[in-house]
Each structure stands twice: as structure tokens, then as C-alpha cells.
Design a protein around this motif. Structure first.
Motif, mmCIF file in Angstrom:
data_model
loop_
_atom_site.group_PDB
_atom_site.id
_atom_site.type_symbol
_atom_site.label_atom_id
_atom_site.label_comp_id
_atom_site.label_asym_id
_atom_site.label_seq_id
_atom_site.Cartn_x
_atom_site.Cartn_y
_atom_site.Cartn_z
ATOM 1 N N TYR A 89 50.214 140.950 -6.462
ATOM 2 C CA TYR A 89 50.971 142.105 -5.952
ATOM 3 C C TYR A 89 51.209 143.174 -7.023
ATOM 4 O O TYR A 89 51.459 144.319 -6.680
ATOM 5 C CB TYR A 89 52.319 141.648 -5.379
ATOM 6 C CG TYR A 89 52.171 140.726 -4.195
ATOM 7 C CD1 TYR A 89 51.595 141.167 -3.006
ATOM 8 C CD2 TYR A 89 52.582 139.401 -4.268
ATOM 9 C CE1 TYR A 89 51.430 140.313 -1.938
ATOM 10 C CE2 TYR A 89 52.431 138.539 -3.199
ATOM 11 C CZ TYR A 89 51.855 138.999 -2.040
ATOM 12 O OH TYR A 89 51.679 138.153 -0.984
ATOM 13 N N ILE A 90 51.183 142.787 -8.300
ATOM 14 C CA ILE A 90 51.383 143.812 -9.333
ATOM 15 C C ILE A 90 50.051 144.278 -9.930
ATOM 16 O O ILE A 90 50.029 145.239 -10.684
ATOM 17 C CB ILE A 90 52.322 143.351 -10.473
ATOM 18 C CG1 ILE A 90 51.804 142.087 -11.160
ATOM 19 C CG2 ILE A 90 53.738 143.167 -9.978
ATOM 20 C CD1 ILE A 90 52.475 141.836 -12.483
ATOM 21 N N LYS A 103 56.835 149.488 -5.606
ATOM 22 C CA LYS A 103 57.967 149.262 -6.517
ATOM 23 C C LYS A 103 57.948 150.262 -7.685
ATOM 24 O O LYS A 103 57.783 149.869 -8.847
ATOM 25 C CB LYS A 103 57.901 147.834 -7.064
ATOM 26 C CG LYS A 103 58.487 146.794 -6.149
ATOM 27 C CD LYS A 103 59.973 146.987 -5.894
ATOM 28 C CE LYS A 103 60.785 146.696 -7.132
ATOM 29 N NZ LYS A 103 62.238 146.884 -6.925
ATOM 30 N N ASP A 137 60.288 151.715 -9.087
ATOM 31 C CA ASP A 137 61.464 151.628 -9.959
ATOM 32 C C ASP A 137 61.399 150.445 -10.922
ATOM 33 O O ASP A 137 62.305 150.247 -11.720
ATOM 34 C CB ASP A 137 62.752 151.542 -9.125
ATOM 35 C CG ASP A 137 62.706 150.404 -8.115
ATOM 36 O OD1 ASP A 137 61.604 149.877 -7.855
ATOM 37 O OD2 ASP A 137 63.771 150.038 -7.584
ATOM 38 N N SER A 138 60.312 149.664 -10.858
ATOM 39 C CA SER A 138 60.215 148.483 -11.725
ATOM 40 C C SER A 138 59.299 148.762 -12.918
ATOM 41 O O SER A 138 58.132 149.129 -12.742
ATOM 42 C CB SER A 138 59.667 147.291 -10.934
ATOM 43 O OG SER A 138 59.256 146.278 -11.817
ATOM 44 N N ILE A 193 58.104 146.575 -14.993
ATOM 45 C CA ILE A 193 57.021 145.580 -15.093
ATOM 46 C C ILE A 193 55.847 146.009 -14.218
ATOM 47 O O ILE A 193 54.677 145.854 -14.592
ATOM 48 C CB ILE A 193 57.504 144.167 -14.703
ATOM 49 C CG1 ILE A 193 58.578 143.687 -15.674
ATOM 50 C CG2 ILE A 193 56.341 143.177 -14.694
ATOM 51 C CD1 ILE A 193 59.107 142.306 -15.388
ATOM 52 N N ALA A 194 56.163 146.587 -13.043
ATOM 53 C CA ALA A 194 55.090 147.060 -12.160
ATOM 54 C C ALA A 194 54.302 148.176 -12.853
ATOM 55 O O ALA A 194 53.060 148.176 -12.829
ATOM 56 C CB ALA A 194 55.691 147.560 -10.846
ATOM 57 N N SER A 234 66.145 147.889 -19.281
ATOM 58 C CA SER A 234 66.542 147.827 -17.874
ATOM 59 C C SER A 234 67.456 146.646 -17.545
ATOM 60 O O SER A 234 67.746 146.397 -16.379
ATOM 61 C CB SER A 234 65.294 147.789 -16.986
ATOM 62 O OG SER A 234 64.521 146.648 -17.263
ATOM 63 N N PHE A 235 67.891 145.915 -18.569
ATOM 64 C CA PHE A 235 68.810 144.791 -18.335
ATOM 65 C C PHE A 235 70.229 145.213 -18.724
ATOM 66 O O PHE A 235 70.585 145.211 -19.909
ATOM 67 C CB PHE A 235 68.388 143.567 -19.150
ATOM 68 C CG PHE A 235 66.999 143.077 -18.836
ATOM 69 C CD1 PHE A 235 66.517 143.086 -17.533
ATOM 70 C CD2 PHE A 235 66.165 142.613 -19.826
ATOM 71 C CE1 PHE A 235 65.234 142.652 -17.233
ATOM 72 C CE2 PHE A 235 64.886 142.172 -19.548
ATOM 73 C CZ PHE A 235 64.419 142.187 -18.241
#
Lengths: 199, 318
Positions: free
Chosen positions: B77-78, B87, B89-90, B92-93, B170-171
Motif C-alpha cells: 500500500y505504500i 495518505k 499527511d503521513s 512514511i508514505a 511527527s511524534f
């Protein structure tokens, strides 16, 4: 529109851990790996005659601005229209970024090994694939008008679930009048689990 | 409710630090070598070394991340281009797409040089692949679009280097990670380590096939990057010392650890800075000092990420 919130009264939580047992059976969580969707922390504070014991139940806070959902690269973590944050296990690749993003320590990995053990432990295991796991407010129960397993089981009535958009609901009132407070509100996650602090 | 406990995480440990290190350095190696070839001086050898080593670093780093996934099939999916539309906003994507297209563009950019390289054509498997008709046709097509491919690699490479810091930023629960200086620090470090790697390549493997001015330029740029890294580290130190208990505890973890202080700050930054300064000003000559300094920079690059992952402190109200 319903917006589910949970209020936990820390004055009536006796630390019996019935919520943990009910949740693990309802949701088939990997307790053998010490992973729980809800966990009751047992803490002491003070010293001498002023020592106090605190039971602090922890679970996913179903944030309105969930950092776990933002970091999720596949869209496996999503938010329902009634405000519950869920994980689609078929989409989750288990990168664990959500666990690092969550300020409430609400997420844990459900691994291949856990699935294998789960089949022996629970018999018919509903889970098919490994993924990150977390509390779902027992969304499957909410959909048929039942309360989450932890709320239904709590002997002290410490856990309460309600609709925040229904101002007449006692749970909404506790939130709106400031009696119940969120955890780590300064992080901007807008959590939907509130706590009535110990007196 | 009061904060009652502080803890660090144990999910993303050394292997993830290695992923961030290899990902940032690999991307920056490709960007630096391609920019050098496109706008400073034609350096085909440098491009080939940059592209191949960069792709290998990115592949190794991504491979480590892939091995750690709980459900590896879902990684599809990525890897599909429309994953980013699903996605946006991610980070990692975005990072996965950057790494994927960076590797493709880097190989295609270097391919026209590789099919003309007699030494590569004599290699057992790679040589046979490079002699294939289809590969030669792809190389001919890539040669026509080399500037475009170069810019695709440069943009996605910059994106990858920045992404390694944006991911940690982002954490929100960890003060050490959740601040805008992290992407700057990781990007500066990625380019510093890439300079160090390319200096090692130029001094050890292709000394007589690369112009000396490129080496001299890289040494000077690396001095600037290490200095910038020291400034950012100092500002981090000040930032974490006041503001929140979580940040303060992160600072305590870092500055009480000899691996961070001696391993990273002293041996990974200060000593190589002094060594490179002496080399640039002509006090030290020969290959050994600059290669040693570059190896120290590489070890510092890994240690930075290792201790950054280890020192992220969560504050819990239980």
C-alpha cells in the motif's frame, strides 16, 4: 451526530482489574505477551502517614486529532463518524509508528507468534493477520447498542460512556462542567477519555 | 493530573537508527554526486560510485525496515504511487515514495555511463546484464533524459534526507523529537556523512580518476556542515534544558552518556572538524588524515541517530 466519550472516576476505581479481564476476553488480546487494550496502573505517592495509592486505568483516548492516524502510512488507522479511532488490520503493515506517536501508550503489536498462541488460548481467534492493536471502545458492541465490555464489567461504576453531543447525558455534563479532565491536553490531541481526579 | 513516570521506548531501536542513517546518507550521496556532475565538473566515476553506493545504502536501510514489519504484504500500500494520494499527511508514505523513485532515477541516471565502462562489463553477473540489448536501449533512452532524471533524483533525494527528520518530528509526545530543529539536524548530518563517504571513495577507490578540486571542495563543505551540526546540537542542548521535564530528562540521558559525548560530539564532530581544518590549511597532507576524519564522521552520523532514538522520553500520568 453521536460523539462517544468515556469518563473514568478515579475515586471509585478499586484496582480490581475486572476491566482488563473483560476486555481481553471480549477482544482476544495477547495477554501472554503482557499486551492489553486497557491497563490499570497501580501507583503510590507521598510518604509516611500521607502515602496514597492511585489506580489509573489507561486505554486509547480516541483523540479527535489522533497523531497515530496522521503518521499511519497506509490509512489502516481511521476515525469513524462517531469519533472512535479504529485499526483496519488488513491494511496495517505493522511499522509501529503509531505506537511511537501515541502519548497514551495505547498501542501494541499483535504478532504472528501472538496469533499462533491466540488460536490455542482463545480457540476460534477472530484475528487473521498481524497488525498494531488498540482499544476500539468495543465498537462492535456500540453498533448493536451495548456498552463496551470494560464499562459493563466495572463493579464500582468507575467507567462511564456517553455521547458528548448530547448535553443532557450525565457523562457529557461531567465533561462540560469541567469535573472530568483529559490527559496531556497540552499536546493538542483532543482526547475523548476524561478522568475525574482523585480527591 | 500530574505526570508520574518517565520512560523511553523500545520499539524502534538500533536497527531503526541504522535505517535513518543509511537512508539519509544514501540519499545525500546521490544528490551530491549528481549535482557535482551536472553543474560543477563532469565526473562519470563519481556518478557511478554515488549512484550505486547510494542505492545500496537505501536498499539496505529500507530492507531493514521491511524485515521489522509485522505484516509485510501490506507494505504494497505504500509502494504504489497512489498510496501517497490516500495518505498525504503521513511522512512514511512520502518517504517510501521518495526512496522508491530516487533509486529508480539514480540507476537510470548512471546507466549510460555504466554500459560504457569496460571494467564493469567484465564483472560476472552485472557485466552480463549490462551487455543485454534491452539494458543498452534503456541506457540510450535514459541518456536523452539525463537532466530530467538527475533532477528527479535530486528532488527525491532531498526529500528523503529531510524526511528522516520529519518522521521523528511527527511524534508529539516526545519533546526531543517534536521540534522543527530535528529535520534540520538530520538533513545537515545526512549531507555531512555523504561528503565523508564520497571523500573516502575519492581518496581510496578512484583517487586518480577524480579531479582534485572536487575533493578540496568537499572537504571545505564538510567543514561547514560539521560546524552547522555543532551549532544545532548546542541549540538543542539549550532547548531541552528548559521548558519541560521530558526534554530535560532527554538532555540528561544524552549528556550523561559517554557514547553521546565522547562517541558522537567529540569523536564524531569535533575531532574530524579539527582534522579536516588541518588538512584544508595544508598542515596535514596525504590520504590517511582525511580518510580517518571521514570515517569518524560516518560513525558520528550513526551515533547521532542511535542516541536520539534512545533518548526520546515519554511523560505519563501514571
Amino acid at each position: 451526530m453521536t460523539r462517544y466519550v468515556m469518563v473514568i472516576d478515579l475515586n471509585t476505581c478499586v484496582g480490581c482489574n475486572a476491566c482488563m479481564a473483560a476486555c481481553s476476553l471480549e477482544n482476544q488480546t495477547p495477554v501472554w505477551s503482557d499486551h492489553w487494550r486497557t491497563y490499570v496502573h497501580d501507583r503510590e505517592s507521598g510518604a509516611g502517614n500521607s502515602v496514597r495509592r492511585h489506580f489509573i486505568p489507561r486505554l486509547c483516548n480516541h483523540c479527535s486529532n489522533p497523531p497515530c492516524m496522521t503518521v499511519c502510512p497506509t490509512g489502516a488507522t481511521y476515525r469513524t463518524s462517531d469519533g472512535v479511532v479504529l485499526v483496519d488490520e488488513s491494511l496495517c503493515m505493522g511499522c509501529q509508528a503509531c505506537a511511537l506517536a501515541c502519548p497514551y501508550k495505547a498501542r501494541y503489536p499483535y504478532t504472528h507468534a501472538d496469533i499462533k498462541t491466540g488460536k490455542e488460548y482463545y480457540g476460534a481467534l477472530r484475528r487473521k493477520a498481524p497488525s498494531m492493536d488498540k482499544c476500539s471502545f468495543c465498537h462492535h458492541r456500540l453498533k448493536v447498542g451495548e456498552l463496551p465490555a470494560c464499562v459493563r464489567t466495572c463493579p464500582g461504576g468507575s467507567r462511564m460512556l456517553g455521547d458528548l453531543d448530547n448535553a443532557a447525558h450525565p457523562v457529557a455534563e461531567l465533561v462540560h462542567n469541567g469535573t472530568a479532565k483529559p490527559l496531556l491536553a497540552h499536546l493538542g490531541t483532543r482526547p475523548n477519555v476524561y478522568y475525574i481526579p482523585q480527591r | 493530573m500530574e505526570i508520574m513516570s518517565y520512560t523511553t521506548q523500545d520499539m524502534w531501536t538500533w536497527w531503526f537508527a541504522l535505517y535513518l542513517f543509511l537512508g539519509g546518507m544514501g540519499a545525500a550521496v546521490i544528490v551530491v554526486s549528481f549535482l557535482t556532475h551536472m553543474y560543477l565538473r563532469e565526473e562519470k566515476e563519481l556518478v557511478m560510485w554515488g549512484a550505486l553506493s547510494g542505492v545500496a545504502m537505501l536498499g539496505l536501510g529500507s530492507g531493514m525496515l521491511f524485515l521489522h514489519l509485522l505484516h509485510k504484504w501490506a507494505a504494497i500500500y505504500i509502494l504504489t504511487p497512489w498510496g501517497i494520494l490516500h495518505k498525504p499527511d503521513s511522512w512514511i508514505a512520502w518517504g517510501s515514495q521518495f526512496i522508491l523513485w530516487l533509486q529508480i532515477a539514480a540507476v537510470l541516471f548512471a546507466l549510460p555511463f555504466m554500459v560504457e565502462k569496460p571494467r564493469l562489463l567484465r564483472w560476472p553477473i552485472i557485466g552480463n546484464v549490462l551487455k543485454m540489448e534491452i539494458v543498452r536501449n534503456v541506457a540510450a533512452t535514459a541518456a536523452r533524459f539525463q537532466t530530467l532524471l538527475g533532477w528527479v533524483a535530486i528532488i527525491t533525494g532531498l526529500g528523503t534526507a529531510v524526511y528522516t527528520g520529519l518522521l521523528l518530528q511527527s511524534f508529539p509526545a516526545v519533546v526531543l523529537w517534536h521540534n522543527p530543529a530535528v529535520p534540520i539536524l538530520f538533513t545537515v548530518s545526512a549531507f555531512s556523512t555523504s561528503m565523508a563517504w564520497l571523500l573516502i571513495v575519492m581518496y581510496v577507490f578512484i583517487y586518480h580518476r577524480v579531479d582534485h578540486t572536487i575533493r578540496a571542495l568537499y572537504e571545505r563543505v564538510d567543514i561547514g556542515l560539521i560546524t552547522a551540526e555543532l551549532v544545532v546540537i548546542y541549540s538543542f542542548f539549550n532547548y531541552t534544558l528548559s521548558g519541560s521535564e521530558s526534554g530535560y530528562r532527554s538532555a540528561e540521558l544524552l549528556w550523561n552518556d559517554s557514547g553521546w559525548v565522547l562517541g558522537f560530539v567529540v569523536c564524531g564532530l569535533m575531532i574530524p572538524l579539527v582534522m579536516e581544518l588541518r588538512c584544508v590549511f595544508g598542515r596535514w597532507t596525504g590520504k590517511v588524515p582525511i580518510v580517518t576524519a571521514s570515517m569518524l564522521v560516518l560513525s558520528g552520523g550513526y551515533l547521532l541517530r542511535h542516541y536520539f532514538m534512545a533518548a526520546g522520553v515519554y511523560a505519563y500520568p501514571w
